[in-house]
Design an enzyme around this catalytic site. Structure first.
Site, mmCIF file in Angstrom:
data_model
loop_
_atom_site.group_PDB
_atom_site.id
_atom_site.type_symbol
_atom_site.label_atom_id
_atom_site.label_comp_id
_atom_site.label_asym_id
_atom_site.label_seq_id
_atom_site.Cartn_x
_atom_site.Cartn_y
_atom_site.Cartn_z
ATOM 1 C CD GLU A 65 -2.699 1.240 2.536
ATOM 2 O OE1 GLU A 65 -3.440 2.221 2.693
ATOM 3 O OE2 GLU A 65 -2.643 0.292 3.337
ATOM 4 C CB SER A 80 1.013 8.821 10.682
ATOM 5 O OG SER A 80 2.032 8.465 11.604
#
Length: 202
Positions: A54, A179
């Site tokens: 991803e 993040s």
């Protein structure tokens, strides 16, 4: 989904009004042995491999969509006359250059499967880029960017046009899939060999 016990999927409604993510609750659910992916105790490795894809490996295909989005913003800037603003032109050119850097980085890392930090570097590059593109799209459109295409009322779900959806969805780019702070920690520890943060320190 078809196993003993109860599995409940609850969609998470986002700012865009859509639900690309879900919460999944397992209550007494038991998977059959042949459905275990990665072997017993191998779930963490499977999850990290999926996140790596991803974050980085998928970016070559993702960049096709990014190039189309950038092209739409360039056309809108030309049509609206915003391209006459030197700041807008500079930001468009910077986004174009950064997209090329992302492509070169993705091509460079295709054959280097042992590079532990490659997915994290890719994620840092594209996540911030996509947010800046969404911001520029709103700037190019001007005040019209704040008005929706449909009838906005409290009783009906609001509608967004493609520009508004891109802007709002891109707010999450630096969070989902790990993040920016997590990506920098991975690079620091796994690539640069910096010491890990002590456990339990808040």
């Amino acid at each position: 989904m078809d196993q003993p016990g109860r599995i409940e999927v609850r969609p998470i409604r986002q700012m865009t009004g859509t639900s690309e993510f879900n919460e999944v609750f397992f209550d007494g659910a038991v998977a059959r042995a042949e459905h275990v992916v990665g072997g017993e105790g191998g779930g963490w490795k499977v999850a990290m491999s999926l996140l790596g894809f991803e974050r980085g490996v998928s970016t070559l295909a993702q960049q096709v969509g990014f190039a189309e989005e950038l092209g739409r913003v360039v056309r809108a800037a030309v049509e609206s006359g915003a391209v006459g603003d030197a700041v807008v032109r500079e930001r468009l050119l910077r986004l174009w250059g950064e997209l090329r850097v992302m492509r070169w980085n993705a091509l460079r890392t295709l054959g280097s499967s042992g590079d532990a930090g490659a997915p994290s570097v890719a994620k840092l590059l594209w996540a911030g880029w996509h947010q800046r593109l969404g911001e520029l799209a709103m700037l190019v459109r001007g005040a019209g960017a704040t008005v929706g295409p449909g009838d906005w009322s409290a009783s009906a779900p609001y509608e967004l046009d493609v520009w508004q959806r891109q802007f709002l969805f891109s707010r999450a780019d630096t969070i989902y899939g790990g993040s920016d702070q997590i990506q920098r920690t991975i690079i620091a520890e796994r690539v640069l060999g910096l010491p890990r943060e002590p456990k339990g320190v808040v």
